[in-house]
Design an enzyme around this catalytic site. Structure first.
Site, short mmCIF file in Angstrom:
data_model
loop_
_atom_site.label_atom_id
_atom_site.label_comp_id
_atom_site.label_asym_id
_atom_site.label_seq_id
_atom_site.Cartn_x
_atom_site.Cartn_y
_atom_site.Cartn_z
N PHE A 211 -14.41 -0.31 16.71
CA PHE A 211 -14.82 0.04 18.09
C PHE A 211 -16.33 0.28 18.16
O PHE A 211 -16.99 -0.20 19.07
CB PHE A 211 -14.08 1.29 18.59
CG PHE A 211 -12.64 1.04 19.03
CD1 PHE A 211 -12.07 -0.22 18.98
CD2 PHE A 211 -11.87 2.10 19.51
CE1 PHE A 211 -10.76 -0.43 19.40
CE2 PHE A 211 -10.55 1.90 19.93
CZ PHE A 211 -9.99 0.64 19.86
N GLN B 24 -0.68 4.40 21.02
CA GLN B 24 -0.36 4.98 19.70
C GLN B 24 -1.45 6.00 19.37
O GLN B 24 -2.58 5.88 19.83
CB GLN B 24 -0.24 3.89 18.62
CG GLN B 24 -1.53 3.20 18.21
CD GLN B 24 -1.87 2.00 19.08
OE1 GLN B 24 -1.64 2.00 20.28
NE2 GLN B 24 -2.45 0.98 18.50
N ARG C 52 0.58 9.80 14.49
CA ARG C 52 0.33 10.41 13.19
C ARG C 52 -0.56 11.62 13.36
O ARG C 52 -1.59 11.56 14.02
CB ARG C 52 -0.34 9.39 12.30
CG ARG C 52 -0.41 9.85 10.87
CD ARG C 52 -1.18 8.93 10.02
NE ARG C 52 -0.48 7.71 9.68
CZ ARG C 52 -1.11 6.55 9.51
NH1 ARG C 52 -2.39 6.46 9.69
NH2 ARG C 52 -0.43 5.50 9.15
N TYR D 184 0.83 -1.21 0.00
CA TYR D 184 0.00 0.00 0.00
C TYR D 184 0.87 1.25 0.00
O TYR D 184 0.74 2.12 -0.87
CB TYR D 184 -0.91 -0.03 1.23
CG TYR D 184 -1.94 1.09 1.25
CD1 TYR D 184 -3.02 1.08 0.38
CD2 TYR D 184 -1.82 2.13 2.17
CE1 TYR D 184 -3.97 2.09 0.41
CE2 TYR D 184 -2.77 3.15 2.20
CZ TYR D 184 -3.84 3.13 1.33
OH TYR D 184 -4.77 4.14 1.36
N ASP D 185 1.78 1.33 0.96
CA ASP D 185 2.60 2.54 1.13
C ASP D 185 3.44 2.82 -0.11
O ASP D 185 3.45 3.93 -0.64
CB ASP D 185 3.55 2.40 2.33
CG ASP D 185 2.83 2.13 3.64
OD1 ASP D 185 1.60 1.94 3.61
OD2 ASP D 185 3.49 2.10 4.69
N ASP E 276 3.03 -0.94 12.60
CA ASP E 276 1.94 -0.02 12.94
C ASP E 276 2.56 1.32 13.39
O ASP E 276 3.31 1.36 14.37
CB ASP E 276 1.14 -0.64 14.10
CG ASP E 276 -0.23 -0.03 14.26
OD1 ASP E 276 -1.17 -0.51 13.63
OD2 ASP E 276 -0.35 0.94 15.04
N VAL F 147 -10.09 1.23 12.93
CA VAL F 147 -10.32 1.29 14.38
C VAL F 147 -11.70 1.87 14.73
O VAL F 147 -12.37 1.34 15.62
CB VAL F 147 -9.16 2.04 15.09
CG1 VAL F 147 -9.10 3.52 14.74
CG2 VAL F 147 -9.25 1.85 16.60
#
Ligand code: UDP
Length: 313
Positions: free
Chosen positions: A190, A208, A276, A144-145, A272, A186
């Site tokens: 959640f 994080q 950010r 992906y990156d 991970d 996330v």
């Protein structure tokens, strides 16, 4: 304006199509291979006479006469893009080539949906566009990156070599209605866990950080970028600079849903990023844009959306 949105049935693509189709002066082609995009996201848009869905994978070339191309096609959640990493890389690289060739042929503008992932596990905080990043080329996130980094390179080379009009935005974590409840990200995890009364899965110690932008804010920024003057090529960061730990996010989700779910810690995925946060100085200057929706408010809308989906199911 004839507008192509690739990945138009996905989370961001469908929210963007919804906005574009409301202007009767636009004709919107929504392209998606439905790998992670969902027909459910565009069902209501199919009613519009100026909206057309085409099932197609941008890894293969396509011929359409267009003025603007929003290139949003690519699975974006880690479990989705890691499920078929070779195809993820092809989507970013071959897909980008196909869209740039189309733009070159029709003198169209291409706006590339790049990502904060180009910064990798950033060692500069917050991340300005001038930061070159810290990306592992051989890890499980690399498809992906590095795919998105190569796509950016292609944009700038087509611009320099052939004069193609390009715009590159780097999108930081975004959330809101139309994100697949099983996306694996996330906030969708959640909220859906809390609504089902299941444990909330916190990866690692939950310290994080991420910055979460509400989708309506992001779509406004994307729209402004596409319609900015030709010399604004980017890259431009788009995201919400508010920064939260995953533990803070979990607490807010529990508070707003009134759920009695517990937190369980799971292993932190490899590579991970620890923190950010976007530096959005450029977006403010060039687009007069900044996010308006606070996490608390955006979460409330998102919870309502997922509640609605559950009730209908
Ligand atoms: N995360 C988590 N629980 C989950 C899903 C994700 O704690 O159920 C963490 C994940 O490890 C990462 C952060 O939340 O640190 C954001 O992950 P996400 O997959 O949403 O996006 P990323 O920013 O990693 O692409």
């Amino acid at each position: 304006m004839r507008i192509l949105v690739t990945g138009g049935a996905g989370f961001l693509g469908s929210n963007l199509c919804e906005r574009l189709v409301k202007d009767p002066g636009n004709y919107v082609y929504c392209l998606d291979n439905l790998q992670t995009g969902r027909i459910e996201n565009i069902r209501e848009l199919m009613e519009f006479p100026n909206f057309e869905f085409i099932q197609h994978d941008i890894v293969e070339p396509i011929e359409l006469t267009v003025d603007q191309i929003y290139n949003a096609a690519c699975p974006a959640s880690p479990p989705a893009y890691q499920a078929d990493p070779v195809h993820t890389m092809k989507t970013s690289v071959f897909g980008m080539l196909n869209m740039l060739e189309l733009a070159r042929k029709h003198n169209a503008t291409v706006l590339q949906f790049s990502t904060s992932e180009v910064y990798g596990d950033a060692q500069v905080h917050p991340q300005p566009e001038a930061y070159w990043g810290n990306v592992n080329p051989d890890g499980i996130r690399s498809c992906y990156d590095e795919g998105k980094r190569a796509a950016e390179t292609l944009c700038f080379d087509y611009h320099r070599q052939y004069g193609v009009k390009i715009k590159v935005i780097r999108i930081f974590n975004t959330y809101g209605p139309k994100m697949d409840p099983n996306d694996g990200r996330v906030i969708s995890n959640f909220v859906n866990q809390a609504l089902r009364g299941e444990d909330l899965t916190v990866y690692g110690d939950g310290k994080q950080t991420r910055s979460f932008c509400y989708v309506d804010d992001l779509i406004e920024g994307i729209y402004r970028m596409m319609n900015s003057s030709d010399d604004v090529t980017g890259p431009v960061n788009l995201g919400n600079p508010g920064e939260f730990t995953m533990l803070e996010l979990a607490e807010e989700v529990l508070r707003q849903t009134g759920s009695r779910s517990k937190l369980v810690h799971k292993e932190l995925p490899k590579d991970d990023p620890k923190q950010r946060r976007p530096d959005i100085t450029k977006a403010k200057q060039l687009l007069d844009w900044e996010p308006k929706v606070a996490l608390r408010e955006g979460l409330a809308n998102t919870i309502e959306y997922y509640r609605g989906l559950m009730e209908r199911a």
